[in-house]
Design a protein around this motif. Structure first.
Motif, short mmCIF file in Angstrom:
data_model
loop_
_atom_site.label_atom_id
_atom_site.label_comp_id
_atom_site.label_asym_id
_atom_site.label_seq_id
_atom_site.Cartn_x
_atom_site.Cartn_y
_atom_site.Cartn_z
N SER A 230 32.93 47.20 49.79
CA SER A 230 32.80 45.86 49.91
C SER A 230 33.46 44.86 50.01
N THR A 231 34.82 44.60 49.56
CA THR A 231 35.90 44.10 49.51
C THR A 231 36.84 44.56 50.85
N ILE A 232 37.05 45.67 51.35
CA ILE A 232 37.97 45.92 52.38
C ILE A 232 36.63 44.53 53.19
N VAL A 233 35.34 45.50 54.06
CA VAL A 233 35.10 45.25 54.66
C VAL A 233 34.69 43.21 54.71
N GLU A 234 34.97 42.53 53.80
CA GLU A 234 34.27 41.31 53.11
C GLU A 234 35.70 41.00 54.15
N SER A 235 37.14 42.03 53.79
CA SER A 235 38.64 41.18 54.33
C SER A 235 38.43 41.34 55.61
N LEU A 236 38.44 42.63 56.41
CA LEU A 236 38.03 42.49 57.73
C LEU A 236 37.66 41.55 58.13
N GLY A 237 36.07 41.59 57.30
CA GLY A 237 35.44 39.29 58.33
C GLY A 237 36.57 38.82 58.38
N MET A 238 37.06 38.61 56.99
CA MET A 238 38.13 37.28 57.06
C MET A 238 38.43 37.27 58.20
N GLU B 118 40.37 32.33 64.89
CA GLU B 118 41.30 31.07 64.65
C GLU B 118 42.14 31.47 64.01
N ILE B 119 41.89 32.82 62.69
CA ILE B 119 42.70 33.49 62.71
C ILE B 119 43.45 34.37 63.28
N LEU C 223 53.75 22.25 57.26
CA LEU C 223 53.48 21.43 58.39
C LEU C 223 51.80 22.61 58.11
N THR C 224 51.57 23.11 57.25
CA THR C 224 50.27 24.42 57.25
C THR C 224 49.79 23.56 56.16
N ILE C 225 49.97 21.92 55.37
CA ILE C 225 49.09 20.84 54.33
C ILE C 225 47.73 21.69 54.82
N PRO C 226 47.73 21.19 56.16
CA PRO C 226 46.21 20.60 56.10
C PRO C 226 45.31 21.35 56.70
N LEU C 227 45.74 22.98 56.87
CA LEU C 227 44.99 24.40 56.95
C LEU C 227 44.51 24.73 55.46
N GLY C 228 43.92 25.79 55.66
CA GLY C 228 43.20 26.15 54.66
C GLY C 228 44.18 27.68 53.82
N GLY C 229 44.14 27.57 53.42
CA GLY C 229 45.62 28.67 51.59
C GLY C 229 45.03 30.55 52.49
N LEU C 230 44.30 30.92 53.09
CA LEU C 230 44.37 32.12 54.36
C LEU C 230 45.49 31.24 55.31
N TYR D 191 43.57 41.30 50.31
CA TYR D 191 43.53 42.20 51.53
C TYR D 191 43.91 42.23 52.54
N ALA D 192 43.48 40.61 53.19
CA ALA D 192 42.44 40.62 54.23
C ALA D 192 45.18 39.81 55.01
N LEU D 193 45.62 39.77 53.88
CA LEU D 193 47.07 39.38 54.16
C LEU D 193 47.43 40.23 54.83
#
Lengths: 504, 182
Positions: free
Chosen positions: A3-11, A16-17, A49-56, A363-365
């Motif tokens: 389920s974690t892998i599926v969640e990461s794949l979804g991320m 935008e990613i 310059l990535t400050i406005p972006l989210g961590g991922l 995993y998403a990374l």
């Protein structure tokens, strides 16, 4: 797990990613392909310059630049015999002769396919390794993390400042000590105020918060590098004749699956060793291909196997280099130091959290890098083979003001503090002279990055042991780390003497 | 460098490296002495690490004059791994043909490196005074003028960097238009 892998794949499967992966890869390929620029500089100037972006998004952008730059470095190596970074130095041995023989497209095809396969497969290995890394990470307490961080600095310092052990230790420890300025991470005390508290008018210019290590990174990798490349003539080449079949190169890689896999494995193994990195992997892998070839005479004269071994290995170092940074927050190279800066800037704490609550992020990374390697193959085959030669025509004189404008803006963006801009200048000049005289810039940067980990874990260890240093010797893991530290620091000096003694 | 010849002869290293090591020595001494004002771990921690830096810098400075056992640890070790990441001498760019370019600016002959240093210093000072948004095009134009960049390319880069700065201001909320003066 599933389920974690599926969640990461979804991320990762968000538009935008995917856009950030593509953007990072293209930027990385351009940075990597420009001799003297490289992915680290690119990551350093993009980081604030990535400050406005989210961590991922931010960290995926950074790893994509990191990955793209490794591939990009091979373009200039193949086309103009000047690798974008040292990590593609061995690519010139056979890549450039192929260009001279009218087979540049084939060499570019090999580079794209070998990089993508080497990088992608080792990322899959990393996915498989993640569950096994978690218990290892949890076995490390404060004393062991302190020793590991110290070991990392000494190891990088010793390898990078190969002229002398003292130079390496000096560089690394200087990075640690300058970060003691400002508020202590273990208490509310402000260290080294420099100016009296009554000087309120200039308080914004004071170092209450200490140096920002990202400003140090930008200074050392942006201004330091610009000073170094300033004397290179403006445009490296006017015209490059690119011929041959790109798909013949892809076929070459699939014709040598064992060589590709072996090179990737070497790259991943070497990449996981702090301080060694892509340049060493590149040469180790090339040397191994040369050693194991039955007809080694053709190496160096445009043999596709030379390009395969060099390129499959350098992209594979990324998977290896992510292991210490994800597990312990200990970067093994300049690129992973900047990446760690991205983690910290966005409030992501490497270590047990990345294998527990934040496992989906980890995993998403990794999945983003797998996808990135597929994109590398596509960009390499359909874009670089046609437009790659343009990269050799970029004028360095034009690059300098662009890089510096990004560096200054990025440094200011960190905390809206002019001191960070001054930090870029001071550390940029320092980096130039350090490189000139064989003092490791990477060791200094990694010392600065690890300073907080060192101080907090040393303080925690001392609190646990009520001030006794025996805490660093009272369990097998600590003892192993102390022994490794001593062997690595003193081995090169004591080893030959001991050998001489026993021989006699 | 003539006036530093005696200094170089004494230490056996370049004047610039002497300057670099003196920088390390001055900073670490300051931090070492300053740490005495703090008690407990907060003081002891910087004291130990700055002492290590100080000792290493002094050993490097006097490495040509050290007695045998100490000289061994400051000398080049036999072989470590064989490769490194950031040594200039290994960089193929260093082996590339270099232009020994100099420019005469207001009657003073400057190397390109000196031009980079001076223009960046000026850029940073101007940024503090009038803001990055105003300082950046001035810096790009000054740089282009000093290194003789083609006018069209220079205008394109100047306009491009200014547009990017406006982008940062609008989308990232960075106050690049504010300096100390206005």
């Amino acid at each position: 797990m599933v389920s974690t892998i599926v969640e990461s794949l979804g991320m990762v499967a968000q538009p935008e990613i995917i856009a950030f992966i593509l953007l990072g890869l293209i930027a990385g390929i351009i940075f990597g392909a420009l001799p003297g620029v490289g992915g680290v500089l690119g990551m350093a100037i993009v980081l604030p310059l990535t400050i406005p972006l989210g961590g991922l998004e931010a960290n995926i952008l950074l790893v994509a630049i990191y990955s793209g730059a490794y591939y990009g470095a091979s373009i200039a190596a193949i086309l103009i015999n000047v690798p974008g970074t040292a990590a593609a130095a061995a690519t010139t041995f056979d890549g450039y002769p192929m260009t001279q023989q009218g087979d540049a497209r084939r060499a570019l095809g090999i580079s794209a396919a070998a990089s993508a396969i080497g990088g992608g497969l080792t990322m899959l290995v990393l996915v498989a390794l993640v569950p096994y890394l978690a218990p290892i990470v949890l076995a490390f307490g404060a004393p062991q993390i302190f020793l590991l961080a110290l070991f990392g600095i000494v190891m990088i310092g010793v390898i990078a400042s190969r002229q002398s052990l003292i130079k390496g230790v000096l560089s690394g420890m200087f990075g640690v000590v300058i970060m003691t300025i400002g508020i202590s991470p273990v208490g509310p005390q402000v260290r080294y105020q420099f100016l009296p508290e009554s000087a309120e008018a200039i308080q914004p210019m004071m170092l209450f918060d200490g140096f920002d290590f990202i400003a140090i990174l930008i200074g050392m990798f942006a201004l330091g590098e610009m000073l170094r490349i300033a004397t290179i003539r403006g445009q490296l080449v006017e015209e490059i004749n690119v011929q041959g079949s790109i798909f013949a190169g892809v076929y070459d890689v699939f014709r040598h699956p064992l060589l590709t896999l072996k090179s990737a494995a070497i790259g991943m193994g070497v990449g996981s060793i702090p301080g060694v990195g892509g340049s060493a992997a590149n040469f180790f892998s090339y040397s191994e291909a040369l050693r194991s070839a039955k007809d080694a005479m053709s190496f160096g004269q445009g043999d596709p196997r030379g390009v395969i071994s060099a390129e499959a290995s350098n992209n594979a170092t990324i998977a290896g280099s992510l292991i210490p940074v994800l597990s312990f927050g200990i970067p093994g190279s300049a690129g992973t130091a900047v990446l760690l800066g991205g983690f910290i800037l966005h409030g992501i704490q490497p270590g047990p959290e990345l294998f527990g609550e934040e496992i989906a992020f980890t995993y998403a990374l990794i999945f983003s890098l797998i996808l990135g390697n597929i994109f590398i193959m596509l960009i390499g085959l359909f874009v670089i083979s046609k437009h790659g030669p343009l990269l050799g025509r970029v004028d360095i004189d034009l690059l300098i003001p662009i890089v510096m404008a990004f560096a200054v803006t990025g440094a200011y963006a960190l905390r809206s503090n002019w001191l960070d801009v001054a930090t870029v200048f001071i550390f940029g000049i320092l980096a130039f002279y350090m490189v000139k005289y064989g003092y490791s810039v990477i060791a200094l940067v990694i010392g600065a990055v690890l300073a907080e980990i060192i101080e907090t874990n040393l303080n925690r260890s001392m609190s646990l042991s009520e001030g006794s240093l025996l805490i660093f010797f009272d369990d097998p893991l600590s003892l192993f780390l102390v022994a490794a530290l001593l062997v690595f620091a003193l081995g090169p000096y004591l080893g030959p003497k001991l050998k001489q003694r026993f021989d006699v | 460098m003539g006036r530093f010849a005696r200094l170089e002869a004494f230490f056996g290293i370049d004047t610039e490296e002497i300057g670099l090591l003196l920088f390390f020595i001055v900073v670490s001494t300051y931090l070492l002495v300053g740490s005495l004002a703090y008690s407990g771990f907060v003081g002891r921690y910087p004291r130990v690490f700055s002492a290590v830096v100080l000792v290493c810098a002094v050993l490097c400075l006097f490495r040509q004059r050290l007695p045998e056992p100490l000289a061994t640890i400051t000398s080049e070790p036999p072989d470590l791994v064989g490769f490194d990441e950031d040594e200039a001498e290994d960089d193929p760019l260093e082996q590339r043909a270099r232009s020994a370019e100099t420019r005469t600016v207001f009657g003073v002959t400057l190397s390109k490196r000196a031009i980079v240093t001076l223009t960046v210093a000026g850029y940073m000072i101007a940024s503090v005074l009038v803001g990055i948004l105003v300082a950046t095009p001035l810096y790009v134009l000054a740089w282009g003028y000093l290194v003789n960049i083609d006018r069209n390319r220079l205008i394109a880069v100047t306009v491009g960097t200014t547009i990017v700065l406006f982008g940062f201001m609008e989308f990232a909320g960075i106050n690049v238009d504010i300096g100390v003066l206005f």
